[in-house]
Write a protein that holds these residues in place. Sequence first.
Motif, PDB file in Angstrom:
ATOM      1  N   THR A  72      15.548   8.515   8.992  1.00  0.00           N
ATOM      2  CA  THR A  72      15.595   9.894   9.476  1.00  0.00           C
ATOM      3  C   THR A  72      16.209  10.814   8.425  1.00  0.00           C
ATOM      4  OG1 THR A  72      15.775   9.177  11.786  1.00  0.00           O
ATOM      5  CG2 THR A  72      16.506  11.420  11.271  1.00  0.00           C
ATOM      6  N   THR A  73      17.288  10.352   7.777  1.00  0.00           N
ATOM      7  CA  THR A  73      17.948  11.145   6.741  1.00  0.00           C
ATOM      8  C   THR A  73      17.046  11.324   5.526  1.00  0.00           C
ATOM      9  OG1 THR A  73      20.115  10.336   7.462  1.00  0.00           O
ATOM     10  CG2 THR A  73      19.975  11.299   5.248  1.00  0.00           C
ATOM     11  N   LEU A  74      16.405  10.245   5.071  1.00  0.00           N
ATOM     12  CA  LEU A  74      15.513  10.325   3.920  1.00  0.00           C
ATOM     13  C   LEU A  74      14.327  11.238   4.192  1.00  0.00           C
ATOM     14  CD1 LEU A  74      15.572   6.558   2.851  1.00  0.00           C
ATOM     15  CD2 LEU A  74      16.479   8.478   1.521  1.00  0.00           C
ATOM     16  N   ALA A  75      13.808  11.198   5.416  1.00  0.00           N
ATOM     17  CA  ALA A  75      12.693  12.065   5.772  1.00  0.00           C
ATOM     18  C   ALA A  75      13.134  13.529   5.824  1.00  0.00           C
ATOM     19  CB  ALA A  75      12.099  11.643   7.113  1.00  0.00           C
ATOM     20  N   ALA A  76      14.344  13.769   6.330  1.00  0.00           N
ATOM     21  CA  ALA A  76      14.861  15.137   6.401  1.00  0.00           C
ATOM     22  C   ALA A  76      15.043  15.741   5.012  1.00  0.00           C
ATOM     23  CB  ALA A  76      16.188  15.159   7.164  1.00  0.00           C
TER      24      ALA A  76
ATOM     25  N   VAL B 232       3.255   9.376   7.803  1.00  0.00           N
ATOM     26  CA  VAL B 232       1.823   9.295   7.488  1.00  0.00           C
ATOM     27  C   VAL B 232       1.069   9.836   8.691  1.00  0.00           C
ATOM     28  CG1 VAL B 232      -0.083   7.778   6.862  1.00  0.00           C
ATOM     29  CG2 VAL B 232       2.231   7.281   6.033  1.00  0.00           C
ATOM     30  N   ALA B 233       0.401  10.964   8.500  1.00  0.00           N
ATOM     31  CA  ALA B 233      -0.217  11.678   9.618  1.00  0.00           C
ATOM     32  C   ALA B 233      -1.191  10.812  10.409  1.00  0.00           C
ATOM     33  CB  ALA B 233      -0.915  12.940   9.104  1.00  0.00           C
ATOM     34  N   GLU B 234      -2.013  10.068   9.687  1.00  0.00           N
ATOM     35  CA  GLU B 234      -3.049   9.271  10.361  1.00  0.00           C
ATOM     36  C   GLU B 234      -2.552   7.908  10.847  1.00  0.00           C
ATOM     37  OE1 GLU B 234      -3.513   8.765   5.863  1.00  0.00           O
ATOM     38  OE2 GLU B 234      -2.970  10.332   7.313  1.00  0.00           O
TER      39      GLU B 234
ATOM     40  N   GLY C 211       4.218   6.485  13.150  1.00  0.00           N
ATOM     41  CA  GLY C 211       5.282   5.503  13.032  1.00  0.00           C
ATOM     42  C   GLY C 211       5.454   4.940  11.633  1.00  0.00           C
ATOM     43  N   ARG C 212       4.538   5.304  10.722  1.00  0.00           N
ATOM     44  CA  ARG C 212       4.628   4.817   9.351  1.00  0.00           C
ATOM     45  C   ARG C 212       5.035   5.955   8.415  1.00  0.00           C
ATOM     46  NH1 ARG C 212       2.830  -0.225   9.053  1.00  0.00           N
ATOM     47  NH2 ARG C 212       2.666  -0.261   6.784  1.00  0.00           N
ATOM     48  N   TYR C 213       5.647   5.558   7.289  1.00  0.00           N
ATOM     49  CA  TYR C 213       6.131   6.526   6.305  1.00  0.00           C
ATOM     50  C   TYR C 213       5.603   6.173   4.917  1.00  0.00           C
ATOM     51  CZ  TYR C 213       9.535   7.930   9.871  1.00  0.00           C
ATOM     52  OH  TYR C 213      10.129   8.387  11.018  1.00  0.00           O
ATOM     53  N   ARG C 214       5.594   7.174   4.056  1.00  0.00           N
ATOM     54  CA  ARG C 214       5.315   6.988   2.642  1.00  0.00           C
ATOM     55  C   ARG C 214       6.326   7.802   1.849  1.00  0.00           C
ATOM     56  NH1 ARG C 214       2.972  11.617   0.805  1.00  0.00           N
ATOM     57  NH2 ARG C 214       1.822  12.900   2.315  1.00  0.00           N
ATOM     58  N   LEU C 215       6.352   7.591   0.523  1.00  0.00           N
ATOM     59  CA  LEU C 215       7.271   8.345  -0.314  1.00  0.00           C
ATOM     60  C   LEU C 215       6.932   9.825  -0.283  1.00  0.00           C
ATOM     61  CD1 LEU C 215       7.571   6.027  -3.455  1.00  0.00           C
ATOM     62  CD2 LEU C 215       9.252   6.342  -1.625  1.00  0.00           C
ATOM     63  N   GLY C 216       7.979  10.669  -0.292  1.00  0.00           N
ATOM     64  CA  GLY C 216       7.794  12.107  -0.225  1.00  0.00           C
ATOM     65  C   GLY C 216       7.835  12.779  -1.579  1.00  0.00           C
ATOM     66  N   VAL C 217       7.667  14.104  -1.559  1.00  0.00           N
ATOM     67  CA  VAL C 217       7.568  14.880  -2.783  1.00  0.00           C
ATOM     68  C   VAL C 217       8.848  14.829  -3.621  1.00  0.00           C
ATOM     69  CG1 VAL C 217       8.340  17.044  -1.697  1.00  0.00           C
ATOM     70  CG2 VAL C 217       6.834  17.112  -3.712  1.00  0.00           C
ATOM     71  N   ARG C 218       9.995  14.593  -2.959  1.00  0.00           N
ATOM     72  CA  ARG C 218      11.250  14.576  -3.701  1.00  0.00           C
ATOM     73  C   ARG C 218      11.279  13.438  -4.715  1.00  0.00           C
ATOM     74  NH1 ARG C 218      13.703  19.069  -4.490  1.00  0.00           N
ATOM     75  NH2 ARG C 218      15.763  19.288  -3.583  1.00  0.00           N
ATOM     76  N   THR C 219      10.709  12.303  -4.359  1.00  0.00           N
ATOM     77  CA  THR C 219      10.684  11.174  -5.298  1.00  0.00           C
ATOM     78  C   THR C 219       9.789  11.500  -6.488  1.00  0.00           C
ATOM     79  OG1 THR C 219       8.889  10.124  -4.041  1.00  0.00           O
ATOM     80  CG2 THR C 219      11.140   9.458  -3.511  1.00  0.00           C
ATOM     81  N   TYR C 220       8.684  12.220  -6.242  1.00  0.00           N
ATOM     82  CA  TYR C 220       7.810  12.633  -7.341  1.00  0.00           C
ATOM     83  C   TYR C 220       8.532  13.602  -8.272  1.00  0.00           C
ATOM     84  CZ  TYR C 220       4.091  14.975  -9.881  1.00  0.00           C
ATOM     85  OH  TYR C 220       3.326  15.504 -10.874  1.00  0.00           O
TER      86      TYR C 220
ATOM     87  N   ASP D  70       0.809  -1.215   0.000  1.00  0.00           N
ATOM     88  CA  ASP D  70       0.000   0.000   0.000  1.00  0.00           C
ATOM     89  C   ASP D  70       0.841   1.263   0.000  1.00  0.00           C
ATOM     90  OD1 ASP D  70       1.010   0.109   2.550  1.00  0.00           O
ATOM     91  OD2 ASP D  70      -0.941   0.224   3.561  1.00  0.00           O
ATOM     92  N   GLY D  71       2.161   1.114  -0.082  1.00  0.00           N
ATOM     93  CA  GLY D  71       3.035   2.284  -0.175  1.00  0.00           C
ATOM     94  C   GLY D  71       3.398   2.908   1.159  1.00  0.00           C
ATOM     95  N   THR D  72       3.062   2.246   2.283  1.00  0.00           N
ATOM     96  CA  THR D  72       3.450   2.751   3.597  1.00  0.00           C
ATOM     97  C   THR D  72       4.193   1.659   4.354  1.00  0.00           C
ATOM     98  OG1 THR D  72       1.458   2.076   4.820  1.00  0.00           O
ATOM     99  CG2 THR D  72       1.385   4.194   3.636  1.00  0.00           C
ATOM    100  N   LEU D  73       5.183   2.067   5.142  1.00  0.00           N
ATOM    101  CA  LEU D  73       5.982   1.121   5.923  1.00  0.00           C
ATOM    102  C   LEU D  73       6.429   1.778   7.229  1.00  0.00           C
ATOM    103  CD1 LEU D  73       8.333  -0.286   3.130  1.00  0.00           C
ATOM    104  CD2 LEU D  73       6.650  -1.641   4.388  1.00  0.00           C
TER     105      LEU D  73
END
Length: 256
Positions: A46-50, A57-59, A62-71, A22-25
Amino acid sequence: MGRRVPAVSRALDILELFLEGDGTLSAPEITRRLQLPRTTVHELVTTLAARSYLVPVAEQPGRYRLGVRTYQLGSRYAEQLDLAAEGQQVARLVAESCGETVHVAVLEGTDVIYIAKVDSTHAVRMVSAAGRRLPAHCTAVGKMLLASLTAEELDARLPAGELPAMTANSLTDVVELRRVLAETAERGFAVERQESNADVSCVAAPVRDRAGRVVAALSVSVPMIRWSERRQGELAELARHGARQLSERLGHSQPG
């Protein structure tokens, strides 16, 4: 070739995990799937998120999804793609696998324009060229492209009267063409039997861009001396495989 940097490879491994499911981990899931130390995963995430490659993922704490940089990177890659150049490369691969003539075409109005072509290796081959324009309803690529239009788009393109013919087998009745296009859309590939050239039959499949839109069609053309119902099925699968390859080069992600 220079030495690979392990930390960069691990960061890319993490990003590629997000292409699945589902694109979240969560960090623990990444740790388990990549068999990396927990501290290493935490530092990399932490580095990738920075750097905006991942975002929380706000809702789902503890989970993450791809950010705008990948887009942004993906969009820049897509901007640099050349449909004709990519189509020529894939057409060459398909032609090498079957020895027949392969085309890639786009729709313009009620015509198709061939933007790539690789010739058959056989002595008996069809005469055509990249840049040639033909009535869409007389060709397999054209039928595939017309079948991919919405009802409103199709209505705007088809004339009220009869369609022009290129051979005795060309479809000239608009009602019959609509029936064929509906069948083509349901089947997922188009067939042309001696409709643009009395000595040639073709099959074609749709090529999609990263948004899933049909932007071109890829066809395999065969002289009638090498055509049969069995050969049609074989070539249809080759055309579909080639169209999927070209779609992937254009950024389309295949379902499943």
